[in-house]
Design a protein around this motif. Structure first.
Motif, PDB file in Angstrom:
ATOM      1  N   ILE A 153      -9.041   0.177 -16.813  1.00 27.47           N
ATOM      2  CA  ILE A 153      -8.081  -1.019 -17.075  1.00 27.47           C
ATOM      3  C   ILE A 153      -8.431  -1.525 -18.764  1.00 27.47           C
ATOM      4  CG2 ILE A 153      -7.849  -1.546 -14.647  1.00 27.47           C
ATOM      5  CD1 ILE A 153      -9.909  -3.772 -15.346  1.00 27.47           C
ATOM      6  N   THR A 154      -9.672  -1.445 -18.944  1.00 28.27           N
ATOM      7  CA  THR A 154      -9.963  -2.016 -20.247  1.00 28.27           C
ATOM      8  C   THR A 154      -9.164  -0.970 -21.386  1.00 28.27           C
ATOM      9  OG1 THR A 154     -12.103  -2.716 -19.561  1.00 28.27           O
ATOM     10  CG2 THR A 154     -11.797  -2.207 -22.035  1.00 28.27           C
ATOM     11  N   HIS A 155      -9.115   0.320 -21.298  1.00 33.74           N
ATOM     12  CA  HIS A 155      -8.536   1.215 -22.207  1.00 33.74           C
ATOM     13  C   HIS A 155      -7.191   1.580 -21.783  1.00 33.74           C
ATOM     14  CE1 HIS A 155     -13.045   1.868 -22.850  1.00 33.74           C
ATOM     15  NE2 HIS A 155     -12.651   2.096 -24.209  1.00 33.74           N
ATOM     16  N   HIS A 156      -6.535   0.864 -20.852  1.00 36.15           N
ATOM     17  CA  HIS A 156      -5.147   0.917 -20.691  1.00 36.15           C
ATOM     18  C   HIS A 156      -4.883   2.402 -20.320  1.00 36.15           C
ATOM     19  CE1 HIS A 156      -3.499  -2.967 -21.965  1.00 36.15           C
ATOM     20  NE2 HIS A 156      -4.937  -3.204 -22.635  1.00 36.15           N
ATOM     21  N   ILE A 157      -5.585   3.074 -19.387  1.00 36.49           N
ATOM     22  CA  ILE A 157      -5.578   4.439 -18.849  1.00 36.49           C
ATOM     23  C   ILE A 157      -4.710   4.319 -17.351  1.00 36.49           C
ATOM     24  CG2 ILE A 157      -6.547   6.476 -18.204  1.00 36.49           C
ATOM     25  CD1 ILE A 157      -8.824   5.807 -20.412  1.00 36.49           C
ATOM     26  N   PRO A 158      -3.835   4.629 -17.310  1.00 35.79           N
ATOM     27  CA  PRO A 158      -3.170   4.319 -15.799  1.00 35.79           C
ATOM     28  C   PRO A 158      -3.632   5.427 -14.768  1.00 35.79           C
ATOM     29  CG  PRO A 158      -1.529   5.788 -17.250  1.00 35.79           C
ATOM     30  CD  PRO A 158      -2.781   5.228 -18.262  1.00 35.79           C
ATOM     31  N   ASN A 159      -4.136   4.922 -13.551  1.00 36.78           N
ATOM     32  CA  ASN A 159      -4.708   5.940 -12.541  1.00 36.78           C
ATOM     33  C   ASN A 159      -3.733   5.422 -11.521  1.00 36.78           C
ATOM     34  OD1 ASN A 159      -5.999   7.104 -10.706  1.00 36.78           O
ATOM     35  ND2 ASN A 159      -8.104   6.646 -11.674  1.00 36.78           N
ATOM     36  N   ILE A 160      -2.621   6.157 -10.959  1.00 35.18           N
ATOM     37  CA  ILE A 160      -1.740   5.537  -9.903  1.00 35.18           C
ATOM     38  C   ILE A 160      -1.413   6.933  -8.895  1.00 35.18           C
ATOM     39  CG2 ILE A 160      -0.668   3.772 -11.100  1.00 35.18           C
ATOM     40  CD1 ILE A 160       1.735   5.382 -11.662  1.00 35.18           C
ATOM     41  N   LYS A 161      -1.266   6.729  -7.917  1.00 35.97           N
ATOM     42  CA  LYS A 161      -0.846   7.803  -6.837  1.00 35.97           C
ATOM     43  C   LYS A 161       0.470   8.096  -6.620  1.00 35.97           C
ATOM     44  CE  LYS A 161      -5.360   7.044  -4.682  1.00 35.97           C
ATOM     45  NZ  LYS A 161      -6.204   8.213  -5.470  1.00 35.97           N
ATOM     46  N   ARG A 162       1.063   9.111  -6.307  1.00 41.63           N
ATOM     47  CA  ARG A 162       2.191   9.103  -5.877  1.00 41.63           C
ATOM     48  C   ARG A 162       2.279   9.486  -4.500  1.00 41.63           C
ATOM     49  NH1 ARG A 162       5.457   7.403  -9.837  1.00 41.63           N
ATOM     50  NH2 ARG A 162       4.666   8.255 -11.768  1.00 41.63           N
ATOM     51  N   TYR A 163       2.763   8.719  -3.670  1.00 44.55           N
ATOM     52  CA  TYR A 163       2.773   8.625  -2.354  1.00 44.55           C
ATOM     53  C   TYR A 163       3.479   9.995  -1.632  1.00 44.55           C
ATOM     54  CZ  TYR A 163       1.154   4.037  -3.000  1.00 44.55           C
ATOM     55  OH  TYR A 163       0.436   2.857  -3.303  1.00 44.55           O
ATOM     56  N   LYS A 164       3.189  10.569  -0.631  1.00 44.82           N
ATOM     57  CA  LYS A 164       3.964  12.062  -0.087  1.00 44.82           C
ATOM     58  C   LYS A 164       4.935  11.313   0.916  1.00 44.82           C
ATOM     59  CE  LYS A 164       0.608  15.373  -1.066  1.00 44.82           C
ATOM     60  NZ  LYS A 164      -0.383  16.458  -0.223  1.00 44.82           N
ATOM     61  N   LEU A 165       5.841  11.931   1.105  1.00 47.12           N
ATOM     62  CA  LEU A 165       7.109  11.462   2.009  1.00 47.12           C
ATOM     63  C   LEU A 165       6.512  11.189   3.328  1.00 47.12           C
ATOM     64  CD1 LEU A 165       9.971  10.507   2.667  1.00 47.12           C
ATOM     65  CD2 LEU A 165      10.257  13.292   2.993  1.00 47.12           C
ATOM     66  N   TRP A 166       5.430  12.155   3.779  1.00 53.41           N
ATOM     67  CA  TRP A 166       4.954  12.123   5.140  1.00 53.41           C
ATOM     68  C   TRP A 166       4.148  10.820   5.280  1.00 53.41           C
ATOM     69  CZ3 TRP A 166       5.305  12.752   9.940  1.00 53.41           C
ATOM     70  CH2 TRP A 166       4.153  12.588  10.687  1.00 53.41           C
ATOM     71  N   HIS A 167       3.357  10.569   4.095  1.00 54.91           N
ATOM     72  CA  HIS A 167       2.655   9.416   4.207  1.00 54.91           C
ATOM     73  C   HIS A 167       3.200   8.054   4.344  1.00 54.91           C
ATOM     74  CE1 HIS A 167      -0.643  12.078   2.067  1.00 54.91           C
ATOM     75  NE2 HIS A 167      -0.634  12.644   3.367  1.00 54.91           N
ATOM     76  N   LYS A 168       4.444   8.229   3.609  1.00 56.18           N
ATOM     77  CA  LYS A 168       5.349   6.976   3.858  1.00 56.18           C
ATOM     78  C   LYS A 168       5.877   6.697   5.169  1.00 56.18           C
ATOM     79  CE  LYS A 168       6.775   7.128  -1.178  1.00 56.18           C
ATOM     80  NZ  LYS A 168       8.131   7.296  -2.160  1.00 56.18           N
ATOM     81  N   ILE A 169       6.166   7.892   5.672  1.00 55.45           N
ATOM     82  CA  ILE A 169       6.760   7.726   7.016  1.00 55.45           C
ATOM     83  C   ILE A 169       5.732   7.375   7.968  1.00 55.45           C
ATOM     84  CG2 ILE A 169       7.416   9.210   9.020  1.00 55.45           C
ATOM     85  CD1 ILE A 169       8.965  11.009   6.965  1.00 55.45           C
ATOM     86  N   VAL A 170       4.701   7.896   7.991  1.00 53.37           N
ATOM     87  CA  VAL A 170       3.444   7.333   8.758  1.00 53.37           C
ATOM     88  C   VAL A 170       3.113   6.157   8.626  1.00 53.37           C
ATOM     89  CG1 VAL A 170       0.754   7.435   9.395  1.00 53.37           C
ATOM     90  CG2 VAL A 170       2.200   9.646   9.032  1.00 53.37           C
TER      91      VAL A 170
END
Length: 295
Positions: A153-170
């Motif tokens: 966060i200090t160096h503005h380095i993004p670290n995000i996850k892409r949620y899989k469709l199956w995980h969204k459904i669950v």
């Protein structure tokens, strides 16, 4: 940099993580405020005075707890404000990634910028009790994850996850657990032989769901979060949690004492099987990312 950490806590794991994160951020010259969500209070905060906001919660059944979601939905996030999510649970199965799905939607609609998302390990307050050697180990891994979070966060380095469709459904299907506490609370009861009438469960219940009736007996109403704070913190293990009684864990973990333990050998290794097998990838990621950033 002014940072606000907004969090909800059930049995105080997220409070522990938030306070430790505040300490670590302040060591990195951030000015940090903590705000612990009260389910009975939906005040709107002045978020415009902060440079970055962290949102923290414990994962309940592949979802964020409803008091956390309700509070976040009520807030007005300034357009363009930087945010990050930090959550915690006792296991790191990938389906837990999508527990932030509803949080993401709120932040996106507000125009907030979600830069980072982190999953901290903390010991279970239900299902089974963690070996204290493992608790010591995961607290050590969490320290490395604090390093990674602060650096990114200090160096503005993004670290995000892409949620899989199956995980969204669950996540959507299991969101029915939002009413699970209300249903299960019909089966809660107190063992009168064990109860010492300390009223700790009444005082600590975040939704004031526990009271005494005119006869002095403890009564459970039907606005329960299933946070397990009452049964987990009961000094005599007097509370029966209904259909989940077989999974009850009683007695808080003494993190400060656990930190002093000596560990002769790693608890989690590449040969670990069973429930904790998911920790292998988590440990590898934290260790490799920590080394990659030179921390």
């Amino acid at each position: 940099m002014r940072c606000l950490l907004i969090y909800f806590t059930g049995t105080f794991n997220t409070r522990y993580v938030s306070k430790r994160l505040k300490e670590r951020l302040e060591q990195a010259d951030y000015d940090v405020d903590l705000y612990e969500i009260d389910p009975l209070n939906t005040e709107r905060l002045d978020l415009g005075k902060y440079d970055i906001i962290g949102l923290g919660y414990p994962i309940y059944g592949y979802n964020a707890p409803w008091p956390f979601l309700k509070f976040i939905r009520h807030q007005k996030f300034p357009k363009g404000i930087r945010t990050f999510i930090y959550k915690n649970s006792g296991e790191t199965e990938k389906v837990n990634d999508a527990s932030s799905l509803f949080v993401w939607r709120k932040l996106k609609r507000s125009g907030a910028v979600i830069e980072n998302e982190y999953h901290f390990l903390m010991p279970y307050n239900i299902h089974f009790r963690f070996d204290e050697r493992l608790v010591k180990e995961i607290l050590m891994m969490d320290e490395k994850l604090y390093d990674i979070l602060i650096y990114e966060i200090t160096h503005h380095i993004p670290n995000i996850k892409r949620y899989k469709l199956w995980h969204k459904i669950v996540t959507r299907v299991v969101s029915i657990q939002f009413i699970g506490g209300d249903v299960n609370s019909f089966f809660y009861k107190v063992d009168a032989q064990k109860c010492i009438n300390c009223d700790l469960c009444i005082r600590q219940c975040p939704t004031q769901n526990i009271t005494r009736n005119d006869d002095g007996k403890i009564v459970f109403h039907h606005n329960c979060l299933m946070c397990m704070r009452c049964s987990f913190c009961c000094p005599t293990a007097a509370i029966d949690i209904g259909i989940l009684q077989g999974w009850k864990v009683n007695g808080p973990y003494n993190f400060e004492k656990i930190k002093q333990l000596e560990i002769e050998k790693p608890f989690i290794t590449d040969a670990t099987t069973g429930f904790f097998h998911c920790y292998i990838d988590t440990y590898h990621y934290i260790n490799s990312r920590h080394a990659e950033l030179g921390l």
